[in-house]
Design a protein around this motif. Structure first.
Motif, mmCIF file in Angstrom:
data_model
loop_
_atom_site.group_PDB
_atom_site.id
_atom_site.type_symbol
_atom_site.label_atom_id
_atom_site.label_comp_id
_atom_site.label_asym_id
_atom_site.label_seq_id
_atom_site.Cartn_x
_atom_site.Cartn_y
_atom_site.Cartn_z
ATOM 1 N N ARG A 186 38.482 68.334 31.578
ATOM 2 C CA ARG A 186 37.944 69.100 32.707
ATOM 3 C C ARG A 186 38.316 68.475 34.036
ATOM 4 O O ARG A 186 38.393 69.159 35.046
ATOM 5 N N ARG A 187 38.549 67.180 34.037
ATOM 6 C CA ARG A 187 38.937 66.502 35.275
ATOM 7 C C ARG A 187 39.620 65.181 34.907
ATOM 8 O O ARG A 187 39.520 64.689 33.778
ATOM 9 N N ASP A 230 40.963 60.509 31.947
ATOM 10 C CA ASP A 230 40.543 61.903 31.803
ATOM 11 C C ASP A 230 39.365 61.968 30.835
ATOM 12 O O ASP A 230 39.129 61.059 30.048
ATOM 13 N N VAL A 249 44.193 70.519 35.785
ATOM 14 C CA VAL A 249 42.785 70.160 35.955
ATOM 15 C C VAL A 249 42.634 69.442 37.286
ATOM 16 O O VAL A 249 43.599 68.867 37.807
ATOM 17 N N PRO A 250 41.445 69.469 37.874
ATOM 18 C CA PRO A 250 41.243 68.734 39.129
ATOM 19 C C PRO A 250 41.466 67.234 38.935
ATOM 20 O O PRO A 250 40.982 66.644 37.967
ATOM 21 N N VAL A 251 42.198 66.634 39.859
ATOM 22 C CA VAL A 251 42.535 65.214 39.774
ATOM 23 C C VAL A 251 42.142 64.542 41.080
ATOM 24 O O VAL A 251 42.547 64.991 42.168
ATOM 25 N N ALA A 252 41.363 63.469 40.995
ATOM 26 C CA ALA A 252 41.012 62.657 42.159
ATOM 27 C C ALA A 252 41.968 61.473 42.230
ATOM 28 O O ALA A 252 42.090 60.723 41.269
ATOM 29 N N THR A 275 41.256 61.289 36.894
ATOM 30 C CA THR A 275 41.328 60.422 38.080
ATOM 31 C C THR A 275 42.576 59.570 38.000
ATOM 32 O O THR A 275 43.028 59.204 36.911
#
Length: 443
Positions: free
Chosen positions: A376-377, A395, A338-341, A379
């Protein structure tokens, strides 16, 4: 594992919701009655304890001019330890106070004199003696105050039930509140006065419940501070336990590396050697087939090299050593499903060992996000707070993560605890999940 005494952690009571306010509920709660019973028992026990301690220690000190004084002192200290065991048991049953047993006496060799020396050198023994001396005047005070307020409060509260005894047996209408030499008397005998007396008794009873809790709290502090394990002994036990966790973790990592080498790169290299051997045999007979086999072997070499790189990255990634947590965690985040910031706010780098633990902590948490969170994402935030390195992975998944024993998060918490770190989990059902890790900086 032995732990320091902390009243707010060890003092366990029923915390369920109640309809009555705490002030009205306290006089009727089992806690109040248990603590009152504890204070009442403290006086006779402390008298015996104090008398035994003073007599034996005084006798031993007086006999120090002879050889008999030393074993008498040791016997007195041993008796104090026995009384301490009784007090801890009494505190567990009546105060609901869990205090670990102190470290036992460990003589270096068998024999009476070795035991005597161990008892006399034990700081725990002398703390038990100090408890015997200090607790006696406190027990007298607590007994007197608690009993006085308890009897006064309940007597006044129940005055309407026993007021009739005054005219029946004492030839007076009620409690004499005032009297002088002229014969003027003021009795509590009208309905209004009896009601006011009962109301005053209710106030005293409610106040007495909290007074008893305050008196018992002092006993908790004394028992935890003087009859429990010393802070040094507790720390030694913690370090021994942490050392065991570190050793077990290192052994598990070695087994994992051995398994990955055996099942991965080693097996692939063995197959590669066999393929090259076959290609060598076919080199003269069928050069084209040998060339194809060499080409396939070249692909196997690339795959084996990639597996070895992945294995090396799992041991300690080169990017972490060369460029620090920001680049290393960004690389880990790029492999997440999943997208990770990633936000790393560090002006300097912590100790290499702490940096490695932080890397693998975030790596494992992001693996959990990929496998279990259905998010979904996510951090990743890293920052420094005084002398602590803070990590937080969040998350938006389904939540419901658990730190209970046997889970991967429980093992991660043990690893952090081995270096004085902390792992905190907030994962309500339905999400989001926030895992916060705290590590010592040690830069």
């Amino acid at each position: 594992m032995a732990t320091d005494f902390r009243p707010e952690q060890h003092d366990r009571y029923d915390t369920r919701d109640h309809s009555l306010p705490a002030a009205l509920r306290a006089p009727l709660e089992g806690r109040t009655w248990r603590e009152f019973g504890y204070l009442m028992l403290s006086l006779p026990i402390s008298i015996i304890f104090f008398t035994f301690a003073i007599v034996t220690i005084s006798l031993g000190a007086g006999l120090l001019v002879t050889f008999l004084g030393i074993p008498v002192l040791a016997a007195g200290l041993a008796g104090c330890r026995a009384f301490g065991a009784l007090e801890r048991t009494r505190a567990r049953s009546l105060l609901r106070l869990d205090v670990d047993n102190p470290e036992p006496v460990r003589p270096r060799t068998n024999g009476l004199m070795s035991w005597v020396g161990a008892v006399l050198k034990s700081g725990t023994s002398w703390r038990h003696l100090l408890y015997a001396v200090v607790h006696f005047p406190w027990a007298v005070t607590a007994f007197s105050v608690a009993l006085t307020f308890w009897v006064t409060g309940w007597s006044l509260l129940l005055y309407p039930l026993w007021q009739w005894t005054f005219p029946a047996y004492l030839d007076q209408p009620g409690i004499s509140l005032y009297g002088d030499s002229t014969g003027t008397q003021f009795y509590l005998d009208t309905s209004f006065e009896i009601g006011v007396t009962a109301a005053a008794g209710l106030v005293v009873v409610m106040a007495t419940a909290w007074l008893i809790r305050g008196l018992a709290y002092v006993d908790r502090l004394m028992i935890g501070g003087l009859l429990g394990p010393s802070s040094l002994a507790t720390r030694v036990v913690e370090l021994e336990s942490d050392r065991g966790v570190v050793v077990d973790t290192a052994a598990a990592d070695l087994r994992r590396i051995e398994r990955d080498l055996h099942d991965g790169a080693q097996a692939r290299l063995v197959a590669l050697a066999m393929d090259l051997g076959l290609a060598k045999e076919k080199l003269n007979e069928d050069p084209e087939a040998a060339a194809r086999m060499v080409d396939e072997a070249h692909g196997e070499v690339k795959t084996a090299l990639q597996e070895l790189r992945d294995l090396a990255r799992g041991i300690h990634p080169a990017v972490l050593t060369d460029r620090g947590l920001d680049a290393a965690l960004s690389a880990v985040a790029s492999r997440c499903t999943v997208p990770v910031a990633v936000d790393v706010d560090l002006a300097s780098r912590p100790a290499p060992a702490i940096e490695g633990i932080a890397y693998f902590t975030v790596s494992e948490l992001l693996q959990n996000v990929s496998k279990h969170a259905r998010a979904r994402r996510a951090t990743v935030d890293v920052w420094r707070s005084e002398d602590r390195l803070m990590l937080q992975v969040t998350d938006d998944g389904t939540g419901g993560a658990d730190l209970s024993a046997g889970s991967g998060l429980a093992g991660l918490a043990e690893r952090l605890d081995a270096v004085d770190g902390i792992l905190a989990l907030d994962s309500p059902s339905g999400g989001p999940t926030t895992v916060t890790a705290e590590l010592p900086w040690r830069g």
